[in-house]
Scaffold this active site. Structure first.
Site, short mmCIF file in Angstrom:
data_model
loop_
_atom_site.label_atom_id
_atom_site.label_comp_id
_atom_site.label_asym_id
_atom_site.label_seq_id
_atom_site.Cartn_x
_atom_site.Cartn_y
_atom_site.Cartn_z
CE LYS A 1 10.85 7.00 7.77
NZ LYS A 1 10.88 5.79 6.93
CE1 TYR B 1 7.96 7.62 9.93
CE2 TYR B 1 8.40 9.93 9.41
CZ TYR B 1 8.05 8.66 9.00
OH TYR B 1 7.79 8.41 7.68
NE ARG C 1 -0.68 -0.97 4.80
CZ ARG C 1 -1.28 -1.13 5.96
NH1 ARG C 1 -2.51 -0.74 6.13
NH2 ARG C 1 -0.65 -1.70 6.97
CB ILE D 1 4.12 11.69 0.18
CG1 ILE D 1 5.60 12.05 -0.02
CG2 ILE D 1 3.60 10.84 -0.97
CD1 ILE D 1 5.94 12.78 -1.28
#
Length: 254
Positions: free
Chosen positions: A159, A155, A17, A188
């Site tokens: 990253k 996060y 996905r 995004i």
């Protein structure tokens, strides 16, 4: 017309996905045989059926990237069935956003495990085949959050960690014909950004509009924008590009 990935085999984590699915389709459209793993079996089978109907060579495995044995087993089976493993895309990820003082041990650990341990497990399993064949492309999906982002201590840390991991892989594996690079998406439109909008209580359309207003090119990003960058790094012709991080964010990041 021949595709640029004809004869190549790719393995995409979290490939059923969002960005992962788009990456899978881009590689498959260009001729690659692609294997995907995901923890969500229902979505995994839907994507497998969709891609099979489109005529792509696809293998789908339910596996948890955090479990090394599951990842190794899937990669071994891919090589047994498709004959090689040329491209690895470490895309699997989750978010557990919260301000630091509200972040739980579980919020922190789950994000660390899926992103960092997951990329480590997949890369370690894949490199033994890539080293043997003296060819490989490893692409890690980072994020502009690596530069810091409110509510994403976990996060942002993973990253940024993936960028250091990428550069180290490039140094260690370069002599074997293996490149390692990272793609760092900006804003995004995905299920993940929808979840963020929901968490902060903003309608998704307004969230997208607000995000796009800060982007120099004047629009939000789409999963296809990331897939295009991944395909560049995955290309055989990109053999002199390694250890790089490209921010796909509609403007400069540093």
């Amino acid at each position: 017309m021949a595709g640029r990935f004809d004869g190549r085999v790719a393995f995409v984590t979290g490939g059923s996905r969002g960005i992962g699915k788009e990456i899978t389709e881009e590689l498959a459209k260009e001729g690659a045989k692609v294997a995907i793993i995901d923890i969500n079996e229902e979505v995994l089978r839907e994507t497998e059926n969709e891609f099979t109907e489109k005529g792509y060579d696809i293998l789908a495995f339910q596996a948890n990237v955090v479990e090394a044995a599951e990842v190794e087993s899937a990669i071994d089976e891919v090589v047994n069935k498709f004959g090689s493993l040329d491209i690895l895309v470490n895309n699997a990820g989750i978010i557990r956003d919260n301000l630091l003082f509200k972040m739980t041990d579980s919020d922190w650990q789950q994000v660390i495990d899926v992103h960092l341990k997951g990329a480590f497990n997949s890369s370690r399993a894949a490199q033994k085949y890539m080293v043997k064949q003296k060819y490989g492309r490893i692409i890690n999906i980072s994020s502009t959050s690596a530069l810091g982002n409110r509510g994403q201590a976990n996060y942002s840390a993973v990253k940024a960690g993936l960028q250091g991991f990428t550069k180290t892989l490039a140094i260690e594996l370069g002599k074997y014909g293996i490149t390692a690079n990272a793609v760092a998406p900006g804003f995004i439109e995905t299920e993940m950004t929808k979840a963020t909008a929901e968490r902060i209580g903003v309608p998704f359309e307004d969230f997208v509009k607000a995000g796009a207003s800060k982007i120099p090119v004047g629009r939000s990003g789409k999963p296809a924008d990331i897939a295009n960058a991944v395909a560049f790094f995955a290309d055989e012709k990109s053999s002199f590009v390694s250890g790089q991080v490209i921010y796909v964010a509609g403007g400069p990041k540093s």
